[in-house]
Design an enzyme around this catalytic site. Structure first.
Site: not given
Ligand code: GLA
Length: 384
Positions: A34-37, A68, A120-121, A125, A170
């Site tokens: 996480e946050h490594t990208d 939408s 938002g999870s 998304s 992502d």
């Protein structure tokens, strides 16, 4: 998903009176990293069955019209006079702008979009909307979908158009995901390896219901702290480009160069990179317990050093970690709410799900949604 595909195609027929193509791009769950990208490091996400669908057909002019289903709203956009809207459609229009800036000349298009990715999870998304929009716009323009190039363009749209300085993970996994496997992505070289998820394993995702707010806020602050760490370490470590170039040992030897907070932010990144590689090794060797140990340590590091968890997510991860049949559990995604991912013995999934739902209600007074997820393919056309 079949229902969603039928819905967007039907809605498209009613609104625009033509036959569309339907593009699909999935959300993702990140197993670890996480946050490594954005630190040029390693991540290990899997694409999900949850996805965003975009029905599309070309127009003879340079207008993009989109409806939408989820928002119940329409927006329009002129490719020759692009303007920001400040809402959900910026993700789509930003992608159109960046595709054109990359030299891909788009035709106008009519679009209908819908999704079953929880919003938002922490399940991406945004990336699902970006990548499915890119796929739809390229298809409508008769242009090829080149997954890694498109992932980079979508990341740029989010960075420059939406203002969230996200990394590449992502969009990459949404574009390139492989059914049945997680991807070990080297975010520096943009190469990836498939890491098969054994059939007796399940990825159990639990949504805390706490919504994150990323853009412009804490996420970007974490990125700045990492950049500051690199700046301060450079005099001692030479021509390093990113925290990817710093080993845990080198960080310890030079910790006096860093304010304590920056040191802790950097410690999360350099130890997390090592944990991703260890998790890959363990999964390939069938050593699920060792993979679980790395996941649990990742959660602790996000909670204590990077400070991106919240009490509800800590509760869910710790409850899962203490439950029989769970190898490991951690928060997944950018943080400040969202979901946990647990690596679970297939035969224990039902029981573990119930324990999480009941325990969360008693412990936090809230309802958790729990999803038994299988890694799916990345973006593509859905045959109608
Ligand atoms: C968000 C970003 C990704 C990544 C994760 C944290 O999902 O979009 O690029 O940084 O947070 O790992």
């Amino acid at each position: 998903m079949r229902v969603l595909a039928r819905d967007v195609a039907q809605e498209f027929g009613c609104r625009f009176g033509r036959q569309p193509t339907v593009s699909r791009a999935p959300g993702r769950v990140n197993l670890i990293g996480e946050h490594t990208d954005y630190n040029d490091g390693f991540v290990m996400p899997a694409a999900l069955e949850f996805a965003t669908l975009v029905a599309a057909a070309p127009r003879p002019d340079r207008r993009i019209q989109v409806y939408s289903i989820i928002m119940g709203e329409s927006r329009a956009f002129d490719l020759d006079a692009p303007a920001e809207t400040g809402d959900w459609s910026d993700y789509l229009f930003g992608v159109a702008v960046m595709l054109e800036r990359s030299g891909r000349r788009l035709s106008g298009a009519d679009l209908v979009v819908s999704t079953d990715v929880p919003l938002g999870s922490g399940l991406s998304s945004s990336a699902a909307l970006e990548v499915s929009s890119a796929h739809a716009l390229l298809t409508a323009s008769g242009l090829p979908f080149e997954p890694i190039a498109v992932a980079k363009i979508c990341q740029k749209a989010e960075n420059d158009y939406v203002g969230m300085r996200c990394g590449i993970m992502d969009q990459y996994v949404s574009a390139c995901g492989v059914a049945g496997a997680a991807l070990l992505i080297d975010c520096r070289t943009l190469e990836s390896r498939n890491v098969p998820i054994a059939s007796n394993l399940r990825l159990l995702v639990a949504n805390s219901g706490v919504r994150h707010q990323h853009a412009g806020g804490e996420y970007n602050a974490r990125r700045e702290a990492c950049e500051e760490g690199v700046r301060l370490l450079k005099p001692a470590l030479g021509p390093i480009k990113a925290l990817r170039d710093v080993t845990p040992q080198a960080l310890e030897a030079n910790r006096k160069l860093l304010p304590h907070l920056i040191y802790r932010r950097c410690r999360h990144i350099v130890t997390e990179n090592a944990r991703v590689l260890e998790a890959e090794r363990a999964l390939i060797a069938g050593d699920f317990a060792a993979c679980g140990v790395a996941m649990n340590a990742s959660h602790a590091s996000m909670r204590d050093d990077f400070e991106i968890t919240c009490p509800e997510v800590d509760f869910l991860a710790e409850l899962a970690q203490a439950t029989p049949g769970v190898f490991g559990s951690r928060m997944t995604g950018g943080g400040f709410g969202g979901c946990t991912v647990s690596l679970v013995e297939a035969s224990a999934v039902k029981q573990v799900s119930q324990i999480l739902i009941d325990g969360y209600r008693v412990g936090c007074g809230r309802d958790a949604e729990v999803f038994d997820c299988s890694p799916s393919d990345g973006a593509g056309l859905i045959p109608l």
